[in-house]
Design a protein around this motif. Structure first.
Motif, PDB file in Angstrom:
ATOM      1  N   LEU A 128      13.261  -7.370  -0.571  1.00 14.38           N
ATOM      2  CA  LEU A 128      11.797  -7.365  -0.665  1.00 14.38           C
ATOM      3  C   LEU A 128      11.288  -8.696  -1.197  1.00 14.38           C
ATOM      4  O   LEU A 128      10.275  -9.230  -0.736  1.00 14.38           O
ATOM      5  N   LEU A 129      12.011  -9.244  -2.174  1.00 14.64           N
ATOM      6  CA  LEU A 129      11.569 -10.500  -2.778  1.00 14.64           C
ATOM      7  C   LEU A 129      11.623 -11.653  -1.777  1.00 14.64           C
ATOM      8  O   LEU A 129      10.860 -12.606  -1.869  1.00 14.64           O
ATOM      9  N   LYS A 130      12.527 -11.524  -0.799  1.00 18.53           N
ATOM     10  CA  LYS A 130      12.602 -12.560   0.240  1.00 18.53           C
ATOM     11  C   LYS A 130      11.436 -12.449   1.220  1.00 18.53           C
ATOM     12  O   LYS A 130      11.209 -13.340   2.018  1.00 18.53           O
ATOM     13  N   ALA A 131      10.763 -11.316   1.208  1.00 24.48           N
ATOM     14  CA  ALA A 131       9.659 -11.106   2.167  1.00 24.48           C
ATOM     15  C   ALA A 131       8.362 -10.827   1.416  1.00 24.48           C
ATOM     16  O   ALA A 131       7.651  -9.887   1.725  1.00 24.48           O
ATOM     17  N   LYS A 132       8.062 -11.654   0.455  1.00 23.72           N
ATOM     18  CA  LYS A 132       6.818 -11.464  -0.301  1.00 23.72           C
ATOM     19  C   LYS A 132       5.611 -11.645   0.608  1.00 23.72           C
ATOM     20  O   LYS A 132       5.544 -12.604   1.373  1.00 23.72           O
ATOM     21  N   GLY A 133       4.692 -10.732   0.506  1.00 25.73           N
ATOM     22  CA  GLY A 133       3.507 -10.812   1.361  1.00 25.73           C
ATOM     23  C   GLY A 133       3.772 -10.373   2.786  1.00 25.73           C
ATOM     24  O   GLY A 133       2.872 -10.338   3.609  1.00 25.73           O
ATOM     25  N   GLU A 134       5.007 -10.062   3.092  1.00 24.74           N
ATOM     26  CA  GLU A 134       5.347  -9.614   4.449  1.00 24.74           C
ATOM     27  C   GLU A 134       6.199  -8.354   4.389  1.00 24.74           C
ATOM     28  O   GLU A 134       7.087  -8.148   5.213  1.00 24.74           O
ATOM     29  N   SER A 135       5.970  -7.578   3.359  1.00 25.07           N
ATOM     30  CA  SER A 135       6.756  -6.357   3.229  1.00 25.07           C
ATOM     31  C   SER A 135       5.818  -5.207   2.879  1.00 25.07           C
ATOM     32  O   SER A 135       4.663  -5.406   2.533  1.00 25.07           O
ATOM     33  N   ILE A 136       6.338  -4.017   3.016  1.00 23.08           N
ATOM     34  CA  ILE A 136       5.576  -2.819   2.641  1.00 23.08           C
ATOM     35  C   ILE A 136       6.541  -1.848   1.982  1.00 23.08           C
ATOM     36  O   ILE A 136       7.651  -1.637   2.486  1.00 23.08           O
ATOM     37  N   VAL A 137       6.136  -1.278   0.859  1.00 19.79           N
ATOM     38  CA  VAL A 137       6.895  -0.172   0.290  1.00 19.79           C
ATOM     39  C   VAL A 137       6.008   1.066   0.402  1.00 19.79           C
ATOM     40  O   VAL A 137       4.862   1.058  -0.029  1.00 19.79           O
ATOM     41  N   LEU A 138       6.529   2.105   1.052  1.00 22.43           N
ATOM     42  CA  LEU A 138       5.774   3.355   1.197  1.00 22.43           C
ATOM     43  C   LEU A 138       6.531   4.455   0.474  1.00 22.43           C
ATOM     44  O   LEU A 138       7.753   4.508   0.544  1.00 22.43           O
ATOM     45  N   SER A 139       5.781   5.319  -0.183  1.00 23.40           N
ATOM     46  CA  SER A 139       6.456   6.430  -0.838  1.00 23.40           C
ATOM     47  C   SER A 139       5.796   7.742  -0.437  1.00 23.40           C
ATOM     48  O   SER A 139       4.585   7.839  -0.308  1.00 23.40           O
ATOM     49  N   GLY A 140       6.631   8.748  -0.244  1.00 20.95           N
ATOM     50  CA  GLY A 140       6.114  10.074   0.081  1.00 20.95           C
ATOM     51  C   GLY A 140       6.076  10.957  -1.144  1.00 20.95           C
ATOM     52  O   GLY A 140       5.942  12.170  -1.033  1.00 20.95           O
ATOM     53  N   SER A 141       6.182  10.349  -2.320  1.00 18.20           N
ATOM     54  CA  SER A 141       6.240  11.135  -3.545  1.00 18.20           C
ATOM     55  C   SER A 141       4.915  11.840  -3.802  1.00 18.20           C
ATOM     56  O   SER A 141       3.848  11.312  -3.508  1.00 18.20           O
ATOM     57  N   PHE A 142       5.017  13.043  -4.360  1.00 20.13           N
ATOM     58  CA  PHE A 142       3.816  13.788  -4.724  1.00 20.13           C
ATOM     59  C   PHE A 142       3.489  13.607  -6.196  1.00 20.13           C
ATOM     60  O   PHE A 142       2.736  14.359  -6.774  1.00 20.13           O
ATOM     61  N   ASP A 143       4.109  12.601  -6.808  1.00 15.11           N
ATOM     62  CA  ASP A 143       3.916  12.352  -8.219  1.00 15.11           C
ATOM     63  C   ASP A 143       3.011  11.128  -8.399  1.00 15.11           C
ATOM     64  O   ASP A 143       3.238  10.078  -7.804  1.00 15.11           O
ATOM     65  N   ILE A 144       1.965  11.272  -9.210  1.00 14.86           N
ATOM     66  CA  ILE A 144       0.985  10.194  -9.348  1.00 14.86           C
ATOM     67  C   ILE A 144       1.624   8.943  -9.946  1.00 14.86           C
ATOM     68  O   ILE A 144       1.404   7.820  -9.481  1.00 14.86           O
ATOM     69  N   THR A 145       2.463   9.136 -10.975  1.00 11.51           N
ATOM     70  CA  THR A 145       3.114   7.995 -11.625  1.00 11.51           C
ATOM     71  C   THR A 145       3.947   7.191 -10.622  1.00 11.51           C
ATOM     72  O   THR A 145       3.900   5.964 -10.599  1.00 11.51           O
ATOM     73  N   ASP A 146       4.713   7.909  -9.801  1.00 10.97           N
ATOM     74  CA  ASP A 146       5.513   7.225  -8.776  1.00 10.97           C
ATOM     75  C   ASP A 146       4.628   6.377  -7.878  1.00 10.97           C
ATOM     76  O   ASP A 146       4.955   5.225  -7.560  1.00 10.97           O
ATOM     77  N   GLN A 147       3.508   6.950  -7.473  1.00 12.92           N
ATOM     78  CA  GLN A 147       2.627   6.240  -6.546  1.00 12.92           C
ATOM     79  C   GLN A 147       1.979   5.020  -7.214  1.00 12.92           C
ATOM     80  O   GLN A 147       1.803   3.990  -6.571  1.00 12.92           O
ATOM     81  N   VAL A 148       1.663   5.129  -8.508  1.00 19.99           N
ATOM     82  CA  VAL A 148       1.116   3.978  -9.229  1.00 19.99           C
ATOM     83  C   VAL A 148       2.154   2.853  -9.251  1.00 19.99           C
ATOM     84  O   VAL A 148       1.845   1.677  -9.016  1.00 19.99           O
ATOM     85  N   LYS A 149       3.408   3.247  -9.506  1.00 21.99           N
ATOM     86  CA  LYS A 149       4.468   2.239  -9.550  1.00 21.99           C
ATOM     87  C   LYS A 149       4.674   1.570  -8.187  1.00 21.99           C
ATOM     88  O   LYS A 149       4.910   0.364  -8.103  1.00 21.99           O
ATOM     89  N   VAL A 150       4.585   2.368  -7.125  1.00 20.17           N
ATOM     90  CA  VAL A 150       4.726   1.792  -5.782  1.00 20.17           C
ATOM     91  C   VAL A 150       3.589   0.803  -5.522  1.00 20.17           C
ATOM     92  O   VAL A 150       3.804  -0.282  -4.973  1.00 20.17           O
ATOM     93  N   ASN A 151       2.379   1.164  -5.966  1.00 23.05           N
ATOM     94  CA  ASN A 151       1.256   0.221  -5.839  1.00 23.05           C
ATOM     95  C   ASN A 151       1.553  -1.069  -6.583  1.00 23.05           C
ATOM     96  O   ASN A 151       1.268  -2.162  -6.097  1.00 23.05           O
ATOM     97  N   ALA A 152       2.143  -0.923  -7.775  1.00 21.48           N
ATOM     98  CA  ALA A 152       2.475  -2.111  -8.565  1.00 21.48           C
ATOM     99  C   ALA A 152       3.510  -2.973  -7.841  1.00 21.48           C
ATOM    100  O   ALA A 152       3.401  -4.198  -7.805  1.00 21.48           O
ATOM    101  N   ILE A 153       4.505  -2.308  -7.239  1.00 19.24           N
ATOM    102  CA  ILE A 153       5.530  -3.061  -6.494  1.00 19.24           C
ATOM    103  C   ILE A 153       4.868  -3.872  -5.386  1.00 19.24           C
ATOM    104  O   ILE A 153       5.081  -5.082  -5.249  1.00 19.24           O
ATOM    105  N   ASN A 154       4.027  -3.193  -4.597  1.00 18.75           N
ATOM    106  CA  ASN A 154       3.359  -3.894  -3.498  1.00 18.75           C
ATOM    107  C   ASN A 154       2.452  -5.005  -4.005  1.00 18.75           C
ATOM    108  O   ASN A 154       2.308  -6.044  -3.373  1.00 18.75           O
ATOM    109  N   PHE A 155       1.848  -4.780  -5.177  1.00 18.90           N
ATOM    110  CA  PHE A 155       0.957  -5.802  -5.733  1.00 18.90           C
ATOM    111  C   PHE A 155       1.745  -7.029  -6.183  1.00 18.90           C
ATOM    112  O   PHE A 155       1.389  -8.162  -5.874  1.00 18.90           O
ATOM    113  N   VAL A 156       2.839  -6.780  -6.894  1.00 16.75           N
ATOM    114  CA  VAL A 156       3.662  -7.904  -7.365  1.00 16.75           C
ATOM    115  C   VAL A 156       4.225  -8.681  -6.180  1.00 16.75           C
ATOM    116  O   VAL A 156       4.326  -9.904  -6.207  1.00 16.75           O
ATOM    117  N   LEU A 157       4.544  -7.960  -5.113  1.00 15.13           N
ATOM    118  CA  LEU A 157       5.084  -8.632  -3.930  1.00 15.13           C
ATOM    119  C   LEU A 157       3.993  -9.355  -3.138  1.00 15.13           C
ATOM    120  O   LEU A 157       4.287 -10.026  -2.152  1.00 15.13           O
TER     121      LEU A 157
END
Lengths: 181, 974
Positions: free
Chosen positions: B343-372
């Motif tokens: 993912l770090l090799k494809a900053k700005g050109e990657s997507i992380v999607l999660s099917g989790s039904f947990d709000i915390t998980d989804q916040v973290k996924v947003n953070a991952i995409n934001f940092v990337l």
């Protein structure tokens, strides 16, 4: 004696078989079928004497699969003025007023497994209506002319000398799935 | 055969865990005795002779009577200027049944809808459709739908219930009680406006958006992360690396067709050799996971840990401290780190999607995409003004309030909490206190059963509506048939109850004319706009997407404690049954699941390892103990499932439904829970054991294995770049005993790109609808008598626990030297002059020799006259296609009716046929554009060009049958 009996038996069976084949071939073929219609409509009067073009009433013959039977409202294009006092025309007027369409007896039947498209023949092939339906303009009561069997279709497709249009190579006489699907 | 091909064969593909060892294939399974029984009871020889004698004597009588079968021909009373008998009309509309709201074109013949296709004008679905859309036309003719409004279970009239409902709504207002309006996610401006008006006109209405296992968690997370309750728009076509964490985004979710379109573009080697890299991390085997280049199998509990640690490593590598997370100890470290580094090799050109039904998980996924740095590049927050998304917590709060006797009325629109809430006993108990319950359901369901009043809604093909399907992009629905029953658009019911007399059609028009058009800066005559919008089915306001704001999470993260070493039951969605709304659709019930190939059931998905320890095999009835209650359910051993998870599909076990859906499978909703603000999947299984009993699971794919032949060919991207023919040795030199066919005129051929096909099975249902393919029912599928002309073969390769998967659509391949043709004693199957293998039903006498001689096993035999007793359902039949009778063989005709129609159109216009003008049913509906069809005699056609590709091969080419359907090798980016 035995030999004579055997020969007789064989001939008998052969004759029976031939009769059976002839009989089964004629099943569902309805040549000359001319059922009584709810209205004594005469094609002779309309298409013959008054020279109304076939596609004036059977307008979808040029566009689609079915030639169709004209909507009752279409009869009224003329019959609001013509022969309004005829008891047969009154039946039409009554149908329009009551909102209940006329139940005609269907003359030409094709089985479910045979696909026929009027537009293909009338529009593309430029086949005249009479070639399949006979001299309709002389018929007082509509009658089926051909027997609508597969052999009847094929005989025309084999013998016609119409040039195949554009890139379409043949008159599709030979392929089963041109009609059967 | 060439030696190279032989080498290829060493790659050990297999189809099913239990078939992996070829020597152990149970031949009894393959040739089940039951296959040759006719009917349900065995008949003795004596019975047979009696029947035989009877039929012989009856035959001449029956046929002679039939000589003239009088039929009536009833014309229209007045000519409808839109309808020409025998000519199809097409109308654009929008599917309202699922959140993706695909834009559709509906084919109607003589005024009745018979086929649904994707609308190419839609910027989202781009002409693609999923199985659910394809099957939705059959739901229109569902004879179990409400025929009229109901009061306490008795049919009545709208006039009768309207006054009573209005009185009850007003009474609640005066009594100081409240009215709850519970509806599914709102997507349209007009519905939203009606709901607002309804609220304002009574003043005591609570609106609750309820859709369990929908977008609740991600929308809440987006609200926490960005301060906006919106969903994402993904741009897979701009991504290089995508990581799906337990997200089945290609099959279910809110936007599968749009994402499949984008995904397949990035898998198209004709467009770009730099294929997308797809990593999937999951515990169950999903359709999306089966398409991944690399698939990582983890336990259900580890999904949260994986997301947490992924964020940790990415933050560590970038030096970001966006969210204060610590690494959780886990043995997944190398896996997480490798995903992070990609993912770090494809900053700005990657997507992380999660099917989790947990709000915390989804916040973290947003953070991952934001940092990337992916936001505003590959992901944007889709700011849809007229959408309102579900909030699981709202419904739970509603239940509490209902228990507190706060409500006097409740209106259910497009929701079914008596079925899909995890604790239905509580729903029943809590709602008993509500005096008036009103259901707006179209067909009987568990909730309408408990309602005092039913004001049936219309099917989407019978009504007007509008939807915001993407920011500033609107889809319109128009009725394509007059309502079949005495029902009324749900929105109109709400309007009537608030005392308005406007029709919903006028309401929509007024809203657009007076408000929305000005808002979108449209000038000009309204009627012109309206006509175009309804004609196209789509209106794009071309809004500039607003920038996604910076990630700013202020709250406290509540980390779920990782639980280990326990078995979890995880519920999942199938792309046919979805969440249960489509249970009464027999096409969907009979669609083989893309992964398990099971029909007409849900089952416990068990990993091979767990199956071994518990001695479970497919079809065993197992007893599981979950949440203190016991459940007996059939097991299905599924490769690629983690050993600590068992899976159970949602959408089954409906107790109130039409005859196709009732009592099929078990309800999985009771095995879910409500925790930390959302409905959660993954409850603990206390015990699982074999009962010793067997259950008949109707699988369509246990009965053939690949037997070591290279039916699917594949390679890796690395090898492909060096040699485009990698994995596809070819070079089969054949000596034919046959003379060549003449190959002039049109010569049809088809090609399927295995790299693009996702296996979604939309084509199967599209083919069903187009070709009048009958539904045979579970028992007959079990007897291996399914009738689908097109099937999807699914092959596994490699490790039992985490195999690689290939999906291969298989239908009649239209051999030039067809083995079926040579054995037919009556010439019922013959080669056509344009290269198709024709099946002539009226010649067929049913010897079944052809099916025996077909190497591809694609011929289907009509063992019975399949049910056409439901007159209403028969309305869906395509009138251009024969309805086959008992005793006749059938198979894919390459949509010959479409070819004929296309040729006729060209002839009528006096021009040559254009390439791409004829689209087959499967090809048109394919959301991945994996199917190409055309004339190989036209050097400029797409298929002629693509046939030269070094990836092209034909299945079982070595038999010399010269198939017309070919495939392109699959290329994995790993």
């Amino acid at each position: 004696m035995k030999i004579a009996l055997s020969i007789l038996l064989i001939i008998g069976i052969g004759f029976g078989a031939a009769q059976f084949v002839r009989f089964s071939r004629s099943i569902d073929f309805t040549e000359n079928y001319a059922p009584q219609q709810p209205i004594k409509f005469s094609h002779k009067t309309h298409a013959g004497d008054n020279q109304i073009a076939c596609v004036y009433c059977h307008y979808s013959a040029e566009q689609g699969r079915h030639a169709g039977i004209p909507p009752v409202g279409l009869c009224m294009n003329c019959h609001t003025h013509v022969k309004t006092d005829s008891p047969e025309v009154e039946k039409i007027i009554k149908a329009v007023e009551s909102g209940k369409s006329i139940e005609w007896q269907k003359v030409h039947h094709l089985p479910d497994f045979a696909y026929f498209n009027h537009a293909q023949h009338v529009n593309v092939g430029k086949v005249s209506c009479q070639e399949c339906h006979g001299q309709v303009q002389t018929m007082d009561v509509m009658k089926q002319t051909g027997n609508l069997s597969m052999g009847w279709c094929i005989s025309c497709h084999r013998n016609s000398e119409i040039a195949p249009p554009q890139d379409h190579k043949s008159l599709s006489g030979g392929d089963c799935a041109k009609c059967h699907y | 055969m060439d030696n190279k091909t032989n080498e290829m064969n060493l790659e050990n593909y297999w189809q099913d865990v239990e078939d992996k060892d070829y020597s152990e294939i149970d031949l009894k399974e393959e040739f089940t005795e039951g296959t040759y029984q006719i009917g349900l009871t065995k008949k003795s020889r004596r019975d047979f002779l009696k029947i035989m004698g009877f039929s012989l004597s009856v035959l001449p009588m029956a046929t002679s009577c039939k000589k003239i079968s009088a039929q009536k021909a009833i014309p229209y009373l007045h000519k409808n200027d839109q309808i020409t008998p025998g000519v199809a009309n097409w109308y654009a509309t929008t599917n309202s049944l699922c959140p993706s709201h695909c834009s559709l074109l509906v084919k109607t013949r003589e005024g009745r809808p018979i086929k649904i296709e994707g609308n190419p004008l839609s910027p989202k679905s781009q002409g693609g459709t999923c199985p659910v859309c394809q099957a939705s036309v059959l739901s229109l003719y569902d004879s179990s739908r409400f025929k009229a409004p109901k009061k306490n279970g008795q049919y009545t009239t709208f006039e009768a219930i309207d006054s009573e409902v209005r009185a009850s709504l007003l009474k609640a207002a005066s009594d100081g009680k409240r009215t709850a309006l519970i509806l599914n996610s709102v997507y349209g401006p007009s519905l939203l406006n009606v709901v607002t008006d309804f609220k304002n006109s009574f003043g005591n209405v609570d609106v609750i958006v309820y859709n369990p296992f929908g977008e609740s968690a991600s929308v809440r997370a987006n609200s926490l992360s960005f301060g906006r309750e919106d969903v994402f728009n993904y741009k897979l076509d701009k991504a290089k690396v995508i990581v799906g964490i337990s997200s089945d985004f290609l099959a279910t979710g809110s936007d599968p067709i749009n994402l499949t379109k984008q995904y397949s573009k990035r898998k198209d080697l004709f467009l770009d050799k730099n294929l997308i890299r797809h990593i999937q991390v999951e515990s169950l085997m999903t359709l999306t996971g089966s398409n991944a280049d690399t698939r990582i199998v983890i336990s259900h509990d580890d999904e949260s840990t994986f997301i947490n640690n992924l964020l940790y490593y990415i933050q560590k590598a970038t030096g970001s401290r966006l969210l204060p997370v610590e690494a959780i100890d886990s043995d997944m470290k190398p896996k997480v780190q490798s995903v992070a580094s990609e993912l770090l090799k494809a900053k700005g050109e990657s997507i992380v999607l999660s099917g989790s039904f947990d709000i915390t998980d989804q916040v973290k996924v947003n953070a991952i995409n934001f940092v990337l740095g992916n936001f505003n590049k590959t992901i944007t927050l889709s700011s849809r003004e007229f959408n309102r998304h579900e909030n699981d917590a709202d419904f739970v709060k509603f239940l509490e309030d209902a228990e507190g006797d706060k409500y006097g009325n409740v209106i259910f629109y497009d929701v079914n909490p008596y079925y899909d809430y995890f604790d239905t006993a509580r729903v029943e108990q809590a709602l008993k206190k509500i005096e008036t319950k009103i259901s707006l359901s179209t067909a009987p369901d568990e909730t309408s059963e408990h309602s005092n009043y039913v004001a049936p809604d219309r099917h989407y093909l019978e009504k007007w509506d509008d939807f915001e399907i993407s920011q500033g992009v609107f889809g319109f629905s128009q009725p394509v048939i007059q309502s079949l029953f005495n029902n009324r658009t749900a929105q109109e019911s709400l309007l009537v109850w608030m005392g308005s007399s406007t029709s919903y059609e006028d309401y929509i028009k007024t809203l657009w004319e007076n408000k929305l058009l000005k808002q979108f800066g449209q000038v000009g005559i309204f009627q012109n706009f309206w006509n175009k919008a309804i004609h196209d089915g789509i209106f794009d306001a071309h809004l500039t997407p607003s920038d996604t704001p910076a990630f700013k999470f202020a709250g406290q993260l509540t980390n779920k404690k990782p639980v280990t070493a326990s078995l979890k039951l995880k519920v999942y969605e199938k792309n046919s049954m979805r969440k249960g709304k489509f249970a009464n659709n027999p096409w969907l019930q009979e669609m083989p699941d893309p992964i398990t190939k099971a029909t007409w059931d849900n089952y416990l998905m068990v990993s091979p390892k767990l199956a071994k320890t518990k001695d479970i095999s497919t079809g065993d009835l197992v007893r599981i103990n979950v949440k203190g209650s016991e459940l007996t359910i059939p097991a299905l051993v599924q490769s690629g499932v983690h050993e600590s998870v068992v899976g159970l599909a949602l959408g089954y076990g409906r107790t109130v439904s039409g005859r196709a859906g009732k009592g099929v499978g078990v309800n999985a909703y009771p095995f879910t829970s409500f925790e930390s603000g959302t409905f959660q999947s993954g409850v603990e299984v206390a015990s699982i054991e074999k009962t010793g009993q067997k259950y008949k699971l109707a699988l369509t794919q246990t009965h053939h294995s690949m037997e070591g032949r290279d039916i699917v060919r594949e390679t890796t991207l690395g090898n492909y770049v060096v040699d485009p023919s990698a994995g596809n040795p070819g070079g089969v030199k054949l000596v034919s005993m046959w003379g060549n066919h003449k190959k002039d005129g049109h010569q049809w051929a088809m090609m399927i790109d295995l790299n693009k096909c996702t296996g979604c099975s939309g084509c199967v249902i599209s083919c069903n609808a187009e070709n009048n393919v009958p539904v045979v029912g579970k028992e007959e599928v079990y007897n291996r008598r399914e009738m689908h002309w097109l099937r999807l073969d699914r092959y596994y390769k490699g490790d039992d626990e985490n195999p690689e998967v290939v999906h291969q659509p298989m239908m009649c391949v239209h051999c030039d030297n067809a083995p079926c043709e040579t054995v037919c004693p009556v010439l019922a199957t013959v080669q056509s002059s344009d290269g198709l293998n024709q099946q002539v039903y009226n010649r067929c006498v049913g010897t079944r020799y052809c099916a025996n001689n077909c190497p591809y096993k694609v011929r289907r035999f009509n063992w019975f006259d399949y049910a056409h007793d439901d007159k209403l359902e028969n309305m869906v039949l395509n009138p251009d296609i024969t309805v086959r009778t008992r005793g006749v063989m059938e198979k894919c005709s390459m949509c010959i009716q479409r070819i004929q129609e296309g040729k006729l159109q060209a002839k009528k216009e006096g021009r040559p046929l254009k390439d791409g003008e004829i689209k087959l049913a499967c090809q048109q509906s394919c959301p991945a554009d994996a199917i190409v069809f055309g004339d190989i005699n036209d050097p400029e056609s797409e298929i002629s060009k693509k046939l030269k590709d070094p990836r092209y091969y034909r299945v079982l080419e070595e038999l010399g049958v010269a198939p017309r359907v070919g495939y392109l090798t699959k290329v994995r980016n790993k």
